[in-house]
Design a protein around this motif. Structure first.
Motif, mmCIF file in Angstrom:
data_model
loop_
_atom_site.group_PDB
_atom_site.id
_atom_site.type_symbol
_atom_site.label_atom_id
_atom_site.label_comp_id
_atom_site.label_asym_id
_atom_site.label_seq_id
_atom_site.Cartn_x
_atom_site.Cartn_y
_atom_site.Cartn_z
ATOM 1 N N SER A 193 -15.834 14.326 18.761
ATOM 2 C CA SER A 193 -16.065 13.129 19.570
ATOM 3 C C SER A 193 -14.986 13.028 20.648
ATOM 4 N N ASP A 194 -15.132 12.033 21.492
ATOM 5 C CA ASP A 194 -14.092 11.717 22.467
ATOM 6 C C ASP A 194 -12.985 10.978 21.718
ATOM 7 N N THR A 195 -11.830 11.600 21.600
ATOM 8 C CA THR A 195 -10.743 11.058 20.773
ATOM 9 C C THR A 195 -9.645 10.399 21.601
ATOM 10 N N HIS A 196 -9.896 10.178 22.891
ATOM 11 C CA HIS A 196 -8.846 9.633 23.749
ATOM 12 C C HIS A 196 -8.400 8.248 23.280
ATOM 13 N N LEU A 226 12.691 -16.494 0.048
ATOM 14 C CA LEU A 226 12.697 -15.592 1.201
ATOM 15 C C LEU A 226 12.510 -14.142 0.767
ATOM 16 N N CYS A 227 13.107 -13.777 -0.361
ATOM 17 C CA CYS A 227 12.939 -12.411 -0.874
ATOM 18 C C CYS A 227 11.475 -12.097 -1.152
ATOM 19 N N LEU A 228 10.786 -13.031 -1.801
ATOM 20 C CA LEU A 228 9.366 -12.845 -2.099
ATOM 21 C C LEU A 228 8.550 -12.759 -0.814
ATOM 22 N N GLN A 229 8.866 -13.604 0.153
ATOM 23 C CA GLN A 229 8.132 -13.601 1.422
ATOM 24 C C GLN A 229 8.339 -12.298 2.188
ATOM 25 N N LEU A 230 9.576 -11.812 2.243
ATOM 26 C CA LEU A 230 9.867 -10.567 2.957
ATOM 27 C C LEU A 230 9.235 -9.364 2.262
ATOM 28 N N GLY A 231 9.301 -9.366 0.922
ATOM 29 C CA GLY A 231 8.686 -8.278 0.169
ATOM 30 C C GLY A 231 7.172 -8.247 0.358
ATOM 31 N N ALA A 232 6.546 -9.423 0.260
ATOM 32 C CA ALA A 232 5.087 -9.507 0.438
ATOM 33 C C ALA A 232 4.689 -9.149 1.861
ATOM 34 N N ALA A 233 5.468 -9.600 2.848
ATOM 35 C CA ALA A 233 5.159 -9.303 4.251
ATOM 36 C C ALA A 233 5.221 -7.807 4.529
ATOM 37 N N SER A 234 6.158 -7.110 3.892
ATOM 38 C CA SER A 234 6.275 -5.662 4.092
ATOM 39 C C SER A 234 5.030 -4.945 3.595
ATOM 40 N N TRP A 235 4.575 -5.294 2.391
ATOM 41 C CA TRP A 235 3.383 -4.660 1.828
ATOM 42 C C TRP A 235 2.132 -5.024 2.629
ATOM 43 N N ILE A 236 1.941 -6.311 2.920
ATOM 44 C CA ILE A 236 0.732 -6.766 3.607
ATOM 45 C C ILE A 236 0.654 -6.193 5.020
ATOM 46 N N SER A 237 1.778 -6.199 5.734
ATOM 47 C CA SER A 237 1.796 -5.671 7.100
ATOM 48 C C SER A 237 1.443 -4.194 7.124
ATOM 49 N N GLY A 238 1.977 -3.447 6.155
ATOM 50 C CA GLY A 238 1.681 -2.022 6.084
ATOM 51 C C GLY A 238 0.202 -1.753 5.863
ATOM 52 N N PHE A 239 -0.420 -2.503 4.963
ATOM 53 C CA PHE A 239 -1.831 -2.272 4.654
ATOM 54 C C PHE A 239 -2.753 -2.758 5.769
ATOM 55 N N LEU A 240 -2.374 -3.817 6.457
ATOM 56 C CA LEU A 240 -3.214 -4.300 7.551
ATOM 57 C C LEU A 240 -3.149 -3.377 8.761
ATOM 58 N N SER A 241 -1.961 -2.864 9.058
ATOM 59 C CA SER A 241 -1.774 -2.068 10.269
ATOM 60 C C SER A 241 -2.593 -0.787 10.256
ATOM 61 N N ASN A 242 -2.678 -0.122 9.109
ATOM 62 C CA ASN A 242 -3.390 1.150 9.073
ATOM 63 C C ASN A 242 -4.900 0.993 8.902
ATOM 64 N N SER A 243 -5.362 -0.213 8.631
ATOM 65 C CA SER A 243 -6.801 -0.431 8.496
ATOM 66 C C SER A 243 -7.517 -0.136 9.813
ATOM 67 N N ILE A 244 -6.872 -0.496 10.930
ATOM 68 C CA ILE A 244 -7.483 -0.269 12.249
ATOM 69 C C ILE A 244 -7.643 1.227 12.505
ATOM 70 N N LEU A 245 -6.575 1.988 12.239
ATOM 71 C CA LEU A 245 -6.615 3.431 12.495
ATOM 72 C C LEU A 245 -7.626 4.130 11.605
ATOM 73 N N THR A 246 -7.661 3.764 10.337
ATOM 74 C CA THR A 246 -8.609 4.390 9.418
ATOM 75 C C THR A 246 -10.042 4.116 9.845
ATOM 76 N N PHE A 247 -10.302 2.902 10.312
ATOM 77 C CA PHE A 247 -11.645 2.553 10.793
ATOM 78 C C PHE A 247 -12.030 3.413 11.992
ATOM 79 N N LEU A 248 -11.116 3.559 12.944
ATOM 80 C CA LEU A 248 -11.403 4.347 14.149
ATOM 81 C C LEU A 248 -11.625 5.819 13.819
ATOM 82 N N ILE A 249 -10.759 6.380 12.974
ATOM 83 C CA ILE A 249 -10.873 7.801 12.628
ATOM 84 C C ILE A 249 -12.129 8.063 11.808
#
Length: 323
Positions: free
Chosen positions: A193-196, A143-166
């Motif tokens: 651009s339209d940043t709304h 569980l420790c490995l899963q929670l640690g990996a999920a924290s890193w992976i979730s962080g990197f996936l979440s900001n990919s969308i914003l970086t693409f848009l910006i």
């Protein structure tokens, strides 16, 4: 803006950080201050990683997550401070547009990962204090490995969308960023651009990355406080709360600065204040993390004492052999 109007604009190829002001004396002072902070930050967090890996008594879930946090803080600081130090040393405060997007991508990923990791660490402390009999069975190595990996992976996936848009916004000028690193709102503000939609998605993703971890962290500590206060003896309450007080200090400092910057309305009169608070979660938190955990944690101090004693003993034996 029409297509013809856009063609008459100059496409920005680099941004310029306005930082904390100009002047040779101020630049020299800021360079020395941030250099000292960076050296202490890297040294302290590397010390925690080495100590937790080398000492068998620290091979527990709490120190596994602490090692992950220390690694994250090293990456966090190294994404921002070296670029700042170079600008103060050379006087060149420019950064390419692609370089700015890259810095923002890693900053956002690491910030989101830290939110998730702090929430995981609060859950670990909740189980240790409120469910001590079930702690070892629930917080196992898998569980420790899963929670640690999920924290890193979730962080990197979440900001990919914003970086693409910006990165798909048009920047026609001006190109001066009212900040000391590349952040979402200062960059969006410079776009022609339209940043709304981009601004809306940024707010939503920021809320998803920070609000659920914050609520989980808050709930965990609420249960911890209730459990601790129900302990009959004052000594027992003090001992139980000491197991999570260090983490609580880091969490308060991190979320206090994050929420102050991103929740308050973005007015021109608050730009300087936002930059000051940004220093806390980008520079100060990685600095104080190793100091808080090493100075306030008995296990870390005991491990340090043992390794120091072994080192001095080994050094003494070498001196005797040479004689």
């Amino acid at each position: 803006m029409t297509k013809q109007e856009w063609k008459n604009k100059t496409v920005v190829t680099e941004f310029i950080f306005l930082g904390f002001g100009n002047g040779p004396e101020l630049d020299s002072l800021l360079f020395l201050m941030f250099l000292s902070i960076y050296v202490v930050t890297i040294t302290g967090n590397v010390f925690i990683i080495v100590l937790t890996v080398a000492n068998q008594h620290l091979h527990t879930p709490m120190y596994f997550f602490l090692g992950n946090l220390a690694c994250l803080e090293i990456c966090y600081s190294s994404n921002i401070l070296p670029r700042m130090l170079l600008s103060y040393l050379s006087g060149d405060r420019s950064i390419s547009v692609k370089g700015c997007f890259t810095q923002y991508y890693f900053f956002g990923c690491l910030a989101a990962a830290e939110c998730y990791l702090l929430a995981v660490m609060s859950y670990d402390r909740y189980l240790a204090v409120c469910k001590p009999l079930h702690y070892r069975s629930r917080m196992n190595s898998q569980l420790c490995l899963q929670l640690g990996a999920a924290s890193w992976i979730s962080g990197f996936l979440s900001n990919s969308i914003l970086t693409f848009l910006i990165s798909n916004l048009d920047f026609c000028g001006p190109n001066e960023i009212e900040h000391f690193f590349c952040d979402s709102f200062p960059m969006i503000k410079l776009s022609c651009s339209d940043t709304h939609v981009t601004g809306l998605v940024t707010s939503v993703v920021a809320g998803v990355c920070s609000l659920p971890p914050f609520l989980l962290t808050f709930s965990s500590y609420l249960y911890i406080i209730i459990t601790v206060m129900s302990i009959p003896s004052a000594t027992g309450r003090k001992k139980a709360f000491s197991t999570c007080s260090s983490h609580l200090i880091v969490v308060i400092l991190f979320y206090w600065s994050i929420l102050t910057v991103y929740v308050l309305p973005h007015h021109n009169t608050q730009i300087s204040l936002s930059k000051v608070f940004s220093v806390f979660y980008t520079i100060v938190t990685p600095l104080v993390n190793p100091l808080i955990y090493s100075l306030r944690n008995k296990e870390v101090k005991e491990a340090l004492r043992k390794h120091t004693s072994r080192f001095l003993t080994f050094k003494g034996l070498l001196s005797v052999k040479k004689k």
